[in-house]
Design a protein around this motif. Sequence first.
Motif, PDB file in Angstrom:
ATOM      1  N   LEU A 291      23.101 -31.085  -2.061  1.00 10.90           N
ATOM      2  CA  LEU A 291      22.426 -29.802  -1.885  1.00 10.90           C
ATOM      3  C   LEU A 291      21.132 -29.968  -1.103  1.00 10.90           C
ATOM      4  CD1 LEU A 291      22.747 -28.229  -5.432  1.00 10.90           C
ATOM      5  CD2 LEU A 291      24.027 -27.638  -3.390  1.00 10.90           C
ATOM      6  N   PRO A 292      20.832 -29.004  -0.233  1.00  9.28           N
ATOM      7  CA  PRO A 292      19.536 -29.028   0.427  1.00  9.28           C
ATOM      8  C   PRO A 292      18.433 -28.818  -0.607  1.00  9.28           C
ATOM      9  CG  PRO A 292      20.820 -27.106   1.116  1.00  9.28           C
ATOM     10  CD  PRO A 292      21.658 -27.887   0.169  1.00  9.28           C
ATOM     11  N   PHE A 293      17.261 -29.369  -0.350  1.00  5.17           N
ATOM     12  CA  PHE A 293      16.148 -29.298  -1.291  1.00  5.17           C
ATOM     13  C   PHE A 293      15.661 -27.863  -1.480  1.00  5.17           C
ATOM     14  CE2 PHE A 293      11.537 -29.328  -2.064  1.00  5.17           C
ATOM     15  CZ  PHE A 293      11.532 -29.931  -3.309  1.00  5.17           C
ATOM     16  N   PHE A 294      15.461 -27.145  -0.394  1.00  5.74           N
ATOM     17  CA  PHE A 294      14.891 -25.802  -0.442  1.00  5.74           C
ATOM     18  C   PHE A 294      15.945 -24.771  -0.795  1.00  5.74           C
ATOM     19  CE2 PHE A 294      13.562 -21.792   1.495  1.00  5.74           C
ATOM     20  CZ  PHE A 294      12.331 -21.630   0.891  1.00  5.74           C
TER      21      PHE A 294
ATOM     22  N   ILE B 285      20.478 -17.205   7.041  1.00  4.74           N
ATOM     23  CA  ILE B 285      20.506 -18.512   7.694  1.00  4.74           C
ATOM     24  C   ILE B 285      21.099 -19.533   6.730  1.00  4.74           C
ATOM     25  CG2 ILE B 285      18.541 -17.960   9.177  1.00  4.74           C
ATOM     26  CD1 ILE B 285      16.803 -19.687   7.346  1.00  4.74           C
ATOM     27  N   PRO B 286      21.678 -20.614   7.244  1.00  4.27           N
ATOM     28  CA  PRO B 286      22.272 -21.627   6.381  1.00  4.27           C
ATOM     29  C   PRO B 286      21.244 -22.188   5.395  1.00  4.27           C
ATOM     30  CG  PRO B 286      22.856 -22.028   8.669  1.00  4.27           C
ATOM     31  CD  PRO B 286      21.814 -20.951   8.673  1.00  4.27           C
ATOM     32  N   GLY B 287      21.721 -22.561   4.226  1.00  4.48           N
ATOM     33  CA  GLY B 287      20.859 -23.133   3.200  1.00  4.48           C
ATOM     34  C   GLY B 287      21.441 -22.915   1.823  1.00  4.48           C
ATOM     35  N   ARG B 288      20.605 -23.097   0.816  1.00  3.65           N
ATOM     36  CA  ARG B 288      21.039 -22.962  -0.582  1.00  3.65           C
ATOM     37  C   ARG B 288      20.575 -21.620  -1.140  1.00  3.65           C
ATOM     38  NH1 ARG B 288      19.069 -27.288  -4.912  1.00  3.65           N
ATOM     39  NH2 ARG B 288      17.152 -26.089  -4.759  1.00  3.65           N
ATOM     40  N   TYR B 289      21.512 -20.927  -1.785  1.00  7.02           N
ATOM     41  CA  TYR B 289      21.249 -19.631  -2.405  1.00  7.02           C
ATOM     42  C   TYR B 289      21.745 -19.684  -3.849  1.00  7.02           C
ATOM     43  CZ  TYR B 289      20.589 -17.945   2.352  1.00  7.02           C
ATOM     44  OH  TYR B 289      20.133 -17.772   3.631  1.00  7.02           O
ATOM     45  N   ASN B 290      21.032 -18.989  -4.743  1.00 10.88           N
ATOM     46  CA  ASN B 290      21.529 -18.893  -6.112  1.00 10.88           C
ATOM     47  C   ASN B 290      22.672 -17.890  -6.149  1.00 10.88           C
ATOM     48  OD1 ASN B 290      19.594 -20.736  -6.968  1.00 10.88           O
ATOM     49  ND2 ASN B 290      18.126 -19.137  -7.460  1.00 10.88           N
TER      50      ASN B 290
ATOM     51  N   TYR C  97      26.537 -22.898   3.801  1.00 13.58           N
ATOM     52  CA  TYR C  97      25.869 -22.084   2.794  1.00 13.58           C
ATOM     53  C   TYR C  97      26.265 -22.608   1.421  1.00 13.58           C
ATOM     54  CZ  TYR C  97      24.727 -19.007   6.605  1.00 13.58           C
ATOM     55  OH  TYR C  97      24.220 -18.502   7.782  1.00 13.58           O
ATOM     56  N   TYR C  98      25.278 -23.090   0.666  1.00 13.11           N
ATOM     57  CA  TYR C  98      25.504 -23.641  -0.666  1.00 13.11           C
ATOM     58  C   TYR C  98      25.170 -22.552  -1.678  1.00 13.11           C
ATOM     59  CZ  TYR C  98      25.404 -28.022   1.888  1.00 13.11           C
ATOM     60  OH  TYR C  98      25.662 -29.036   2.782  1.00 13.11           O
ATOM     61  N   ILE C  99      26.127 -22.202  -2.519  1.00 10.53           N
ATOM     62  CA  ILE C  99      25.933 -21.138  -3.498  1.00 10.53           C
ATOM     63  C   ILE C  99      25.992 -21.759  -4.884  1.00 10.53           C
ATOM     64  CG2 ILE C  99      26.825 -18.955  -4.387  1.00 10.53           C
ATOM     65  CD1 ILE C  99      28.059 -18.655  -1.455  1.00 10.53           C
ATOM     66  N   THR C 100      24.871 -21.671  -5.621  1.00  7.09           N
ATOM     67  CA  THR C 100      24.815 -22.274  -6.943  1.00  7.09           C
ATOM     68  C   THR C 100      25.208 -21.293  -8.040  1.00  7.09           C
ATOM     69  OG1 THR C 100      22.456 -21.776  -7.141  1.00  7.09           O
ATOM     70  CG2 THR C 100      23.050 -23.942  -6.251  1.00  7.09           C
ATOM     71  N   GLY C 101      25.308 -20.009  -7.702  1.00  8.33           N
ATOM     72  CA  GLY C 101      25.673 -18.969  -8.663  1.00  8.33           C
ATOM     73  C   GLY C 101      26.923 -18.239  -8.217  1.00  8.33           C
ATOM     74  N   THR C 102      26.793 -16.927  -7.982  1.00  2.00           N
ATOM     75  CA  THR C 102      27.934 -16.081  -7.638  1.00  2.00           C
ATOM     76  C   THR C 102      27.743 -15.420  -6.280  1.00  2.00           C
ATOM     77  OG1 THR C 102      28.319 -15.586  -9.974  1.00  2.00           O
ATOM     78  CG2 THR C 102      29.311 -14.089  -8.396  1.00  2.00           C
ATOM     79  N   LEU C 103      28.806 -15.411  -5.493  1.00  2.00           N
ATOM     80  CA  LEU C 103      28.883 -14.595  -4.282  1.00  2.00           C
ATOM     81  C   LEU C 103      29.671 -13.362  -4.689  1.00  2.00           C
ATOM     82  CD1 LEU C 103      28.626 -13.907  -1.309  1.00  2.00           C
ATOM     83  CD2 LEU C 103      30.552 -15.445  -0.845  1.00  2.00           C
ATOM     84  N   ASN C 104      28.986 -12.221  -4.775  1.00  2.00           N
ATOM     85  CA  ASN C 104      29.582 -10.999  -5.305  1.00  2.00           C
ATOM     86  C   ASN C 104      29.599  -9.927  -4.226  1.00  2.00           C
ATOM     87  OD1 ASN C 104      30.104  -8.564  -6.611  1.00  2.00           O
ATOM     88  ND2 ASN C 104      29.055  -9.193  -8.470  1.00  2.00           N
ATOM     89  N   LEU C 105      30.794  -9.476  -3.854  1.00  2.00           N
ATOM     90  CA  LEU C 105      30.951  -8.395  -2.883  1.00  2.00           C
ATOM     91  C   LEU C 105      31.469  -7.172  -3.612  1.00  2.00           C
ATOM     92  CD1 LEU C 105      31.392 -11.141  -1.185  1.00  2.00           C
ATOM     93  CD2 LEU C 105      32.264  -9.606   0.543  1.00  2.00           C
ATOM     94  N   GLY C 106      30.636  -6.116  -3.667  1.00  3.74           N
ATOM     95  CA  GLY C 106      30.999  -4.871  -4.334  1.00  3.74           C
ATOM     96  C   GLY C 106      31.706  -3.919  -3.393  1.00  3.74           C
TER      97      GLY C 106
ATOM     98  N   GLY D  37      27.725 -25.194  -8.005  1.00  7.16           N
ATOM     99  CA  GLY D  37      27.416 -25.321  -9.427  1.00  7.16           C
ATOM    100  C   GLY D  37      28.664 -25.350 -10.295  1.00  7.16           C
ATOM    101  N   ASN D  38      28.468 -25.669 -11.563  1.00  2.00           N
ATOM    102  CA  ASN D  38      29.603 -25.723 -12.503  1.00  2.00           C
ATOM    103  C   ASN D  38      30.240 -24.358 -12.728  1.00  2.00           C
ATOM    104  OD1 ASN D  38      29.375 -28.469 -12.874  1.00  2.00           O
ATOM    105  ND2 ASN D  38      28.106 -28.273 -14.703  1.00  2.00           N
ATOM    106  N   THR D  39      29.503 -23.273 -12.490  1.00  2.00           N
ATOM    107  CA  THR D  39      30.038 -21.926 -12.696  1.00  2.00           C
ATOM    108  C   THR D  39      30.029 -21.104 -11.404  1.00  2.00           C
ATOM    109  OG1 THR D  39      27.866 -21.113 -13.378  1.00  2.00           O
ATOM    110  CG2 THR D  39      29.347 -21.897 -15.124  1.00  2.00           C
ATOM    111  N   SER D  40      29.767 -21.716 -10.263  1.00  2.00           N
ATOM    112  CA  SER D  40      29.710 -21.000  -8.979  1.00  2.00           C
ATOM    113  C   SER D  40      31.065 -20.400  -8.648  1.00  2.00           C
ATOM    114  CB  SER D  40      29.296 -21.948  -7.859  1.00  2.00           C
ATOM    115  OG  SER D  40      28.047 -22.522  -8.134  1.00  2.00           O
TER     116      SER D  40
END
Length: 182
Positions: A12-15, A32-37, A54-63, A80-83
């Motif tokens: 994972l990227p630091f920032f 922009i590319p990077g880490r998002y919750n 794009y690193y997603i540590t949580g949920t990518l939710n499209l409504g 992440g374990n629950t991403s």
Amino acid sequence: VWGDPFNISVTLPFFSFGNVSVKKQDGLVVLIPGRYNDITIQTEGKIALLPGTYYITGTLNLGSWGSLDGTSGVTLVFSGNTSRLDMSSSSTMKIYARTVGPYPGFAVIQNPASDASGVIHTLQGGADTSLRGIWYTPKAKLLITGGGGFNLDSAYFPMATGKFETTGSGNFRIGFDYAQYG
């Protein structure tokens, strides 16, 4: 057990950019590319992804009627374990994998080092994806239900997933025509 044929290692990227939430009134939002919750696209919200990972540590939710456009060379890494991915109500996602850089040819990756055995990536209620590249979620489940369409227009879409289920009128297409993708 066959093991991991790709031997992918995710760092994972630091920032982190934290959480992003986009709604219709925001217009087109460019990330922009990077880490998002969490990345949340609310009713009729629109996000375009610049080329990169794009690193997603949580949920990518499209409504409802939300859209995500990553056709310029993008890889989504659920780290992440629950991403997970959660799409509903006629939302759309287009991801065309990178051809250079980290993870070339991969559209979606679930970090193989994570314990994603309980993760369910869900497309429901008319949600639709267009993916060119490999879907690689070896421990997670992919659920397509209620009219969800998973990659119906791409001739290049190999898939490796822990579990797969389609119910109701869900549809999907797997393709191996790598020459069409280039």
